[in-house]
Design an enzyme around this catalytic site. Sequence first.
Site, PDB file in Angstrom:
ATOM      1  CB  SER A 130       9.600 -21.271 -14.482  1.00  0.00           C
ATOM      2  OG  SER A 130       9.302 -19.918 -14.674  1.00  0.00           O
ATOM      3  CE1 TYR A 173      12.316 -20.290  -8.969  1.00  0.00           C
ATOM      4  CE2 TYR A 173      11.840 -18.869 -10.847  1.00  0.00           C
ATOM      5  CZ  TYR A 173      11.507 -19.944 -10.041  1.00  0.00           C
ATOM      6  OH  TYR A 173      10.380 -20.665 -10.318  1.00  0.00           O
ATOM      7  CE  LYS A 194      11.862 -23.676 -10.478  1.00  0.00           C
ATOM      8  NZ  LYS A 194      11.416 -24.849  -9.748  1.00  0.00           N
TER       9      LYS A 194
HETATM   10  P1  NAD Z   1       5.840 -22.024  -2.675  1.00  0.00           P
HETATM   11  O1  NAD Z   1       7.005 -21.315  -2.066  1.00  0.00           O
HETATM   12  O2  NAD Z   1       4.477 -21.664  -2.206  1.00  0.00           O
HETATM   13  O3  NAD Z   1       6.033 -23.593  -2.515  1.00  0.00           O
HETATM   14  C1  NAD Z   1       7.285 -24.213  -2.461  1.00  0.00           C
HETATM   15  C2  NAD Z   1       7.294 -25.106  -1.240  1.00  0.00           C
HETATM   16  O4  NAD Z   1       8.551 -25.765  -1.150  1.00  0.00           O
HETATM   17  C3  NAD Z   1       7.098 -24.335   0.075  1.00  0.00           C
HETATM   18  O5  NAD Z   1       6.055 -24.944   0.808  1.00  0.00           O
HETATM   19  C4  NAD Z   1       8.445 -24.473   0.786  1.00  0.00           C
HETATM   20  O6  NAD Z   1       8.306 -24.505   2.192  1.00  0.00           O
HETATM   21  C5  NAD Z   1       8.981 -25.756   0.201  1.00  0.00           C
HETATM   22  N1  NAD Z   1      10.445 -25.869   0.188  1.00  0.00           N
HETATM   23  C6  NAD Z   1      11.351 -24.941  -0.258  1.00  0.00           C
HETATM   24  N2  NAD Z   1      12.595 -25.415  -0.124  1.00  0.00           N
HETATM   25  C7  NAD Z   1      12.487 -26.666   0.402  1.00  0.00           C
HETATM   26  C8  NAD Z   1      13.427 -27.656   0.780  1.00  0.00           C
HETATM   27  N3  NAD Z   1      14.739 -27.441   0.657  1.00  0.00           N
HETATM   28  N4  NAD Z   1      12.980 -28.819   1.284  1.00  0.00           N
HETATM   29  C9  NAD Z   1      11.640 -29.039   1.445  1.00  0.00           C
HETATM   30  N5  NAD Z   1      10.708 -28.134   1.109  1.00  0.00           N
HETATM   31  C10 NAD Z   1      11.125 -26.956   0.595  1.00  0.00           C
HETATM   32  O7  NAD Z   1       5.959 -21.835  -4.255  1.00  0.00           O
HETATM   33  P2  NAD Z   1       4.920 -22.206  -5.405  1.00  0.00           P
HETATM   34  O8  NAD Z   1       4.488 -20.931  -6.042  1.00  0.00           O
HETATM   35  O9  NAD Z   1       3.916 -23.160  -4.925  1.00  0.00           O
HETATM   36  O10 NAD Z   1       5.907 -22.903  -6.436  1.00  0.00           O
HETATM   37  C11 NAD Z   1       6.067 -24.313  -6.494  1.00  0.00           C
HETATM   38  C12 NAD Z   1       7.110 -24.644  -7.533  1.00  0.00           C
HETATM   39  O11 NAD Z   1       6.699 -24.135  -8.795  1.00  0.00           O
HETATM   40  C13 NAD Z   1       8.479 -24.036  -7.241  1.00  0.00           C
HETATM   41  O12 NAD Z   1       9.470 -24.961  -7.655  1.00  0.00           O
HETATM   42  C14 NAD Z   1       8.505 -22.821  -8.148  1.00  0.00           C
HETATM   43  O13 NAD Z   1       9.807 -22.467  -8.499  1.00  0.00           O
HETATM   44  C15 NAD Z   1       7.724 -23.317  -9.351  1.00  0.00           C
HETATM   45  N6  NAD Z   1       7.110 -22.248 -10.135  1.00  0.00           N
HETATM   46  C16 NAD Z   1       6.329 -21.313  -9.497  1.00  0.00           C
HETATM   47  C17 NAD Z   1       5.765 -20.285 -10.236  1.00  0.00           C
HETATM   48  C18 NAD Z   1       4.947 -19.218  -9.557  1.00  0.00           C
HETATM   49  O14 NAD Z   1       4.787 -18.153 -10.134  1.00  0.00           O
HETATM   50  N7  NAD Z   1       4.392 -19.438  -8.383  1.00  0.00           N
HETATM   51  C19 NAD Z   1       5.977 -20.232 -11.616  1.00  0.00           C
HETATM   52  C20 NAD Z   1       6.764 -21.206 -12.237  1.00  0.00           C
HETATM   53  C21 NAD Z   1       7.335 -22.215 -11.478  1.00  0.00           C
HETATM   54  C1  WQD Z   2       3.773  -9.803 -13.768  1.00  0.00           C
HETATM   55  C2  WQD Z   2       3.661  -8.431 -14.411  1.00  0.00           C
HETATM   56  C3  WQD Z   2       5.450  -6.956 -13.774  1.00  0.00           C
HETATM   57  C4  WQD Z   2       4.375  -6.669  -9.528  1.00  0.00           C
HETATM   58  C5  WQD Z   2       7.589 -14.206 -12.150  1.00  0.00           C
HETATM   59  C6  WQD Z   2       8.874 -14.953 -12.354  1.00  0.00           C
HETATM   60  C7  WQD Z   2       8.627 -16.160 -13.210  1.00  0.00           C
HETATM   61  C8  WQD Z   2       7.501 -17.012 -12.656  1.00  0.00           C
HETATM   62  C9  WQD Z   2       6.272 -16.203 -12.390  1.00  0.00           C
HETATM   63  C10 WQD Z   2       8.444 -18.622 -11.182  1.00  0.00           C
HETATM   64  C11 WQD Z   2       5.010  -7.888 -14.908  1.00  0.00           C
HETATM   65  C12 WQD Z   2       4.122  -6.434 -13.265  1.00  0.00           C
HETATM   66  C13 WQD Z   2       4.391  -6.990 -10.873  1.00  0.00           C
HETATM   67  C14 WQD Z   2       4.068  -5.330  -9.152  1.00  0.00           C
HETATM   68  C15 WQD Z   2       3.830  -4.761 -11.480  1.00  0.00           C
HETATM   69  N1  WQD Z   2       7.832 -17.561 -11.382  1.00  0.00           N
HETATM   70  N2  WQD Z   2       4.131  -6.050 -11.835  1.00  0.00           N
HETATM   71  N3  WQD Z   2       3.809  -4.428 -10.159  1.00  0.00           N
HETATM   72  O1  WQD Z   2       7.686 -11.351 -13.476  1.00  0.00           O
HETATM   73  O2  WQD Z   2       6.000 -12.375 -15.070  1.00  0.00           O
HETATM   74  O3  WQD Z   2       7.110 -13.786 -13.440  1.00  0.00           O
HETATM   75  O4  WQD Z   2       6.603 -15.073 -11.580  1.00  0.00           O
HETATM   76  O5  WQD Z   2       8.962 -19.357 -11.964  1.00  0.00           O
HETATM   77  O6  WQD Z   2       9.822 -16.860 -13.257  1.00  0.00           O
HETATM   78  O7  WQD Z   2       9.813 -14.103 -12.981  1.00  0.00           O
HETATM   79  O8  WQD Z   2       5.431 -12.198 -12.631  1.00  0.00           O
HETATM   80  O9  WQD Z   2       3.702 -11.355 -11.109  1.00  0.00           O
HETATM   81  O10 WQD Z   2       6.089 -10.594 -10.792  1.00  0.00           O
HETATM   82  O11 WQD Z   2       4.797  -9.780 -12.767  1.00  0.00           O
HETATM   83  O12 WQD Z   2       3.583  -3.890 -12.341  1.00  0.00           O
HETATM   84  O13 WQD Z   2       4.065  -4.964  -7.983  1.00  0.00           O
HETATM   85  O14 WQD Z   2       3.212  -7.495 -13.405  1.00  0.00           O
HETATM   86  O15 WQD Z   2       6.273  -5.898 -14.191  1.00  0.00           O
HETATM   87  O16 WQD Z   2       4.753  -7.151 -16.073  1.00  0.00           O
HETATM   88  P1  WQD Z   2       6.625 -12.330 -13.728  1.00  0.00           P
HETATM   89  P2  WQD Z   2       4.998 -10.997 -11.714  1.00  0.00           P
END
Ligand code: NAD
Ligand code: WQD
Length: 338
Positions: free
Chosen positions: A124, A149, A153
């Site tokens: 991330s 969290y 990562k």
């Molecule tokens: P998500 O929660 O939709 O998907 C994660 C999946 O993993 C879910 O289906 C959940 O049931 C499964 N899971 C969780 N713990 C588990 C375990 N112990 N064993 C088996 N399955 C398990 O999330 P997402 O948004 O699709 O994110 C996928 C990956 O990408 C995650 O690792 C997340 O940290 C990373 N990521 C997400 C974002 C984002 O903003 N969505 C940004 C950067 C990184």
């Molecule tokens: C985006 C912008 C908020 C909600 C997070 C994790 C990051 C990654 C992606 C996993 C910011 C603003 C949000 C709301 C708002 N995930 N906001 N009102 O914080 O950039 O990133 O998700 O790895 O690690 O930290 O994403 O969508 O929460 O926020 O004003 O109700 O929207 O302040 O500026 P963020 P976000």
Amino acid sequence: MAILVTGGTGYIGSHTVVELVQSGNDVVILDNLSNSDERVLGRLKEITGRDITFYKGDIRDRGIFEEIFAKEKIDSVIHFAGLKAVGESVSKPWEYYDNNITGTLTMLDEMRKHGVKNIIFSSSSTVYGDPDQVPVTEESPKKACTNPYGWTKSMLEQILTDMHTADSEWNVVLLRYFNPIGAHKSGRIGENPDGIPNNLMPYITQVAVGKLKELSVFGDDYDTRDGTGVRDYIHVVDLAKGHVAALKKLEPGSGLSIYNLGTGTGYSVLEIVRTFEEVNGVKIPYVIKGRRAGDIAENYASPKKAKEELGWVAENGIREMCEDSWRWQKNNPGGYAD
Ligand code: NAD
Ligand code: WQD
């Protein structure tokens, strides 16, 4: 040979499964359904025309890996499984470290026991902390994270790097996602958060569909164009395609590779709200609130390295992201229950 996709029924995982299958790969999903719905499998079949092999299980359970590696021919893992709610991780650090770190360590040990040493990991942009300069490149320093969290990562990146240093047979790709939004064009799969959404786009779509009254904009006093936070939003299908492109870095001898997956363009919260309103013809009432703890002013990627080395670029712009997020939410107001 098949690719094991952990977390494959989740938001990014499900979209990646579609792109993997459509580019000719065999896929096996492992997910414990802690944050996803088994009904996504039916939707994946509608889109791809294929039954995807699914194992319900937890990455902390060695037994499930023994079963999968015995029954399936796996040569690589795309590892999405993990807990991802930033705020929750502050109140439940042990659960986050156990799920994400213990889970991944268990999986890595099972992988090497079975001679599977190819992994793409969901990292991330959070590992850059509050960057000194934008856009961030893969060489930008990793900084302190503001929540457990983020640390999972950052630490898992280090663990995977050390595994590769100790044993050069490991091929590791660390993909640093920026802010994934949007949904598959079919409107059949998308982000389906449990309870009140933490992230901006699902909050906006739930306001649009009438489930939530108004959006709270967290701060309008940042040093940005309009004072609201700026992020690099990327369409989830582009992100999914980034994983297909990254498969070439799992070829023997590839070693360790790190890529930002973003568009390179930042948008403010209010720009997202206005674009969403304009392209979808709906009104998003909002109120300005104070800053959210742990937020930064601005973050966006340099996606140059992924373009040069993987031939990957994000194709969808912010208008498509807003349109596709809305199509999914509008057609599925109750998520997969509809
Ligand atoms: P998500 O929660 O939709 O998907 C994660 C999946 O993993 C879910 O289906 C959940 O049931 C499964 N899971 C969780 N713990 C588990 C375990 N112990 N064993 C088996 N399955 C398990 O999330 P997402 O948004 O699709 O994110 C996928 C990956 O990408 C995650 O690792 C997340 O940290 C990373 N990521 C997400 C974002 C984002 O903003 N969505 C940004 C950067 C990184
Ligand atoms: C985006 C912008 C908020 C909600 C997070 C994790 C990051 C990654 C992606 C996993 C910011 C603003 C949000 C709301 C708002 N995930 N906001 N009102 O914080 O950039 O990133 O998700 O790895 O690690 O930290 O994403 O969508 O929460 O926020 O004003 O109700 O929207 O302040 O500026 P963020 P976000």
